[in-house]
Design an enzyme around this catalytic site. Sequence first.
Site, PDB file in Angstrom:
ATOM      1  N   GLU A 207       0.839  -1.211   0.000  1.00 46.36           N
ATOM      2  CA  GLU A 207       0.000   0.000   0.000  1.00 46.36           C
ATOM      3  C   GLU A 207       0.868   1.253   0.000  1.00 46.36           C
ATOM      4  O   GLU A 207       0.807   2.061   0.925  1.00 46.36           O
ATOM      5  CB  GLU A 207      -0.867   0.038   1.273  1.00 46.36           C
ATOM      6  CG  GLU A 207      -1.754  -1.140   1.519  1.00 46.36           C
ATOM      7  CD  GLU A 207      -2.357  -1.112   2.936  1.00 46.36           C
ATOM      8  OE1 GLU A 207      -1.998  -0.238   3.737  1.00 46.36           O
ATOM      9  OE2 GLU A 207      -3.195  -1.974   3.218  1.00 46.36           O
ATOM     10  N   PRO A 208       1.698   1.449  -1.017  1.00 47.04           N
ATOM     11  CA  PRO A 208       2.594   2.605  -0.983  1.00 47.04           C
ATOM     12  C   PRO A 208       1.862   3.906  -1.303  1.00 47.04           C
ATOM     13  O   PRO A 208       0.950   3.924  -2.127  1.00 47.04           O
ATOM     14  CB  PRO A 208       3.608   2.293  -2.083  1.00 47.04           C
ATOM     15  CG  PRO A 208       2.807   1.521  -3.094  1.00 47.04           C
ATOM     16  CD  PRO A 208       1.823   0.703  -2.284  1.00 47.04           C
ATOM     17  N   GLY A 209       2.230   4.964  -0.636  1.00 49.80           N
ATOM     18  CA  GLY A 209       1.717   6.287  -0.964  1.00 49.80           C
ATOM     19  C   GLY A 209       2.882   7.170  -1.383  1.00 49.80           C
ATOM     20  O   GLY A 209       3.137   7.427  -2.564  1.00 49.80           O
TER      21      GLY A 209
ATOM     22  N   ARG B  18       3.952  19.917   6.189  1.00 50.69           N
ATOM     23  CA  ARG B  18       4.955  18.987   6.716  1.00 50.69           C
ATOM     24  C   ARG B  18       6.103  19.650   7.481  1.00 50.69           C
ATOM     25  O   ARG B  18       6.495  19.144   8.531  1.00 50.69           O
ATOM     26  CB  ARG B  18       5.517  18.096   5.593  1.00 50.69           C
ATOM     27  CG  ARG B  18       4.423  17.316   4.831  1.00 50.69           C
ATOM     28  CD  ARG B  18       4.972  16.218   3.942  1.00 50.69           C
ATOM     29  NE  ARG B  18       5.470  15.106   4.724  1.00 50.69           N
ATOM     30  CZ  ARG B  18       6.724  14.871   4.965  1.00 50.69           C
ATOM     31  NH1 ARG B  18       7.658  15.629   4.430  1.00 50.69           N
ATOM     32  NH2 ARG B  18       7.083  13.859   5.722  1.00 50.69           N
TER      33      ARG B  18
ATOM     34  N   TYR C 225       5.799  18.239  11.148  1.00 48.03           N
ATOM     35  CA  TYR C 225       6.732  17.141  11.442  1.00 48.03           C
ATOM     36  C   TYR C 225       8.183  17.604  11.483  1.00 48.03           C
ATOM     37  O   TYR C 225       9.082  16.764  11.498  1.00 48.03           O
ATOM     38  CB  TYR C 225       6.657  16.049  10.365  1.00 48.03           C
ATOM     39  CG  TYR C 225       5.286  15.577  10.001  1.00 48.03           C
ATOM     40  CD1 TYR C 225       4.505  14.873  10.900  1.00 48.03           C
ATOM     41  CD2 TYR C 225       4.763  15.826   8.726  1.00 48.03           C
ATOM     42  CE1 TYR C 225       3.246  14.425  10.549  1.00 48.03           C
ATOM     43  CE2 TYR C 225       3.516  15.373   8.369  1.00 48.03           C
ATOM     44  CZ  TYR C 225       2.758  14.679   9.290  1.00 48.03           C
ATOM     45  OH  TYR C 225       1.510  14.231   8.941  1.00 48.03           O
TER      46      TYR C 225
ATOM     47  N   CYS D 158      -0.775  33.976   9.559  1.00 48.37           N
ATOM     48  CA  CYS D 158      -0.543  34.661  10.840  1.00 48.37           C
ATOM     49  C   CYS D 158      -0.229  33.657  11.934  1.00 48.37           C
ATOM     50  O   CYS D 158      -1.032  33.449  12.863  1.00 48.37           O
ATOM     51  CB  CYS D 158      -1.754  35.510  11.207  1.00 48.37           C
ATOM     52  SG  CYS D 158      -2.091  36.728   9.959  1.00 48.37           S
ATOM     53  N   GLU D 159       0.884  32.982  11.802  1.00 46.34           N
ATOM     54  CA  GLU D 159       1.370  32.002  12.775  1.00 46.34           C
ATOM     55  C   GLU D 159       2.887  32.044  12.738  1.00 46.34           C
ATOM     56  O   GLU D 159       3.472  31.970  11.654  1.00 46.34           O
ATOM     57  CB  GLU D 159       0.954  30.565  12.373  1.00 46.34           C
ATOM     58  CG  GLU D 159      -0.517  30.277  12.391  1.00 46.34           C
ATOM     59  CD  GLU D 159      -1.043  29.939  13.778  1.00 46.34           C
ATOM     60  OE1 GLU D 159      -0.240  29.626  14.683  1.00 46.34           O
ATOM     61  OE2 GLU D 159      -2.272  30.014  13.953  1.00 46.34           O
TER      62      GLU D 159
HETATM   63  N1  LLP Z   1      -1.229   2.103   4.555  1.00 39.00           N
HETATM   64  C1  LLP Z   1      -1.606   2.538   5.775  1.00 39.00           C
HETATM   65  C2  LLP Z   1      -2.456   1.676   6.605  1.00 39.00           C
HETATM   66  C3  LLP Z   1      -1.184   3.799   6.241  1.00 39.00           C
HETATM   67  O1  LLP Z   1      -1.542   4.204   7.460  1.00 39.00           O
HETATM   68  C4  LLP Z   1      -0.374   4.616   5.419  1.00 39.00           C
HETATM   69  C5  LLP Z   1       0.045   5.939   5.857  1.00 39.00           C
HETATM   70  C6  LLP Z   1      -0.036   4.118   4.144  1.00 39.00           C
HETATM   71  C7  LLP Z   1      -0.467   2.866   3.758  1.00 39.00           C
HETATM   72  C8  LLP Z   1       0.810   4.905   3.183  1.00 39.00           C
HETATM   73  O2  LLP Z   1       2.032   5.188   3.753  1.00 39.00           O
HETATM   74  P1  LLP Z   1       3.256   5.748   2.884  1.00 39.00           P
HETATM   75  O3  LLP Z   1       3.631   4.698   1.870  1.00 39.00           O
HETATM   76  O4  LLP Z   1       2.836   7.000   2.240  1.00 39.00           O
HETATM   77  O5  LLP Z   1       4.311   5.943   3.886  1.00 39.00           O
HETATM   78  N2  LLP Z   1       1.193  12.847   6.626  1.00 39.00           N
HETATM   79  C9  LLP Z   1       2.389  12.115   6.959  1.00 39.00           C
HETATM   80  C10 LLP Z   1       2.297  10.656   6.598  1.00 39.00           C
HETATM   81  C11 LLP Z   1       1.151   9.920   7.259  1.00 39.00           C
HETATM   82  C12 LLP Z   1       1.059   8.495   6.805  1.00 39.00           C
HETATM   83  C13 LLP Z   1      -0.065   7.785   7.434  1.00 39.00           C
HETATM   84  N3  LLP Z   1      -0.281   6.452   6.976  1.00 39.00           N
HETATM   85  C14 LLP Z   1       3.574  12.793   6.293  1.00 39.00           C
HETATM   86  O6  LLP Z   1       3.397  13.808   5.636  1.00 39.00           O
HETATM   87  O7  LLP Z   1       4.697  12.331   6.435  1.00 39.00           O
END
Ligand code: LLP
Length: 426
Positions: free
Chosen positions: A280-282, A319, A323, A348-349
């Site tokens: 499940e890559p994002g 980000r 983070y 304004c932060e």
């Molecule tokens: N699968 C599940 C169950 C997840 O919780 C996530 C991300 C992914 C897949 C995708 O993860 P990735 O491959 O993108 O690492 N907003 C944060 C990242 C939050 C990710 C939450 N879960 C940031 O900007 O770093």
Amino acid sequence: MGARVLAQPYARRDGALWCEGVPLEAIAAAVGTPAYVYSANALRERYRALDAALAGVPHRIHYSLKANSSRGLLEVLRAQGCRADVVSGGELMRARRAGFAPEEIIFGGVGKTRAEIRAGIAAGVLLVNVESGAELAIVEEEAKSLGVCARIAFRVNPEVYVANAHEFIATGSRGHKFGIPWGDVPAVAARALASPHVELAGLDMHVGSQLTSLEPYEDGVARLAQLARDLQRQGASLRFFDVGGGLPARYDAEEPPDLARFAAIVVPVAASLGLELIVEPGRFVVAESGSLLTRVLYRKPSGGTDFLICDAGMSELLRPSHYDAYHAIEAVRPRGGTSTVDVVGPICETGDFLARDRVMDDAAPGDLLAVRTTGAYGYVMALTYNTRPRSPEVLVDGARWAVITRRETLDDLVRLEAATLEWTEG
Ligand code: LLP
């Protein structure tokens, strides 16, 4: 990690920065700033590289929409054979609109409402990922009332130690809110295996995001595999082994993710279990394809700090302030020399910054900057704080480009406000 280096979608030509075959200056001139730009070929290349790395076992790549759910981008990925991972009714709607069939969609999420669960089951998604015994009970009730047997997977918390990630993006350690707590899994499994309303078809974990070390996968996969064997002995007819997302992007000088090593960890395990592998890559797929274009409005020295005040800030890219994340920033057409600055936005932060104490290309009011590696968790986390409309998204494909999301208007921002109030007694 030492790996095949993926192509860089941004490069300099005649002193200015281009995305594929299009100068960023041309896009900024046409759509204004701030604006998000994405390289279609970077998306395709990353999808294909991961697909090729996993070739040793039947597998499915379910791109995680939370990283970037814009239709134009989803359509590029879908055309490659990519599938979808969603975490809300809204993302389910977006996946369907972009053309994903229900059986190409996994529905996860730690806090799905009853209505969302029902929508997922009714649509016929491949898997509803269950994260607790209480959620399982709702899935059973909704499946029963729809007269179907819902295909589910357990997202378990493998409770592994994750070193590198920022504490906000670690998810698979003991005490995190995500997944079925490791110790609860046997009882929840016994219930699922006895239920006529659900079919336990898979196991899932997600150890964390931006995993620059592959160790958490090794530990998590070993635990998940043990669990799969236990459940198979108890009569579960599992089909899917889902190792989640988390593959990293290169924000700075990190090593690119070693897909061969990743595959060497996950492929043999899925193969030995006789299960289909799911990932499940994002971020890995979309982060490096994207840049955020912003223009310098003012340069203001104050109290020893040299501020570049830009038209983008935490509202376009949360980000850095949320983070403490690093994003490289470069001048689209450098004027020569460098300076040490804080790159901040108009919000304004005091926490509204894109970079602090950064040595970067010297820049002056009017100059165009590119904030890099913003394809993931950029637009999707955008805010409208200070009543500032969200910026447009542009897709570049070779020498062409198109707006995939228009700039929000001020009218869009106030559209939901009641002009006259309809009071209800009571
Ligand atoms: N699968 C599940 C169950 C997840 O919780 C996530 C991300 C992914 C897949 C995708 O993860 P990735 O491959 O993108 O690492 N907003 C944060 C990242 C939050 C990710 C939450 N879960 C940031 O900007 O770093």
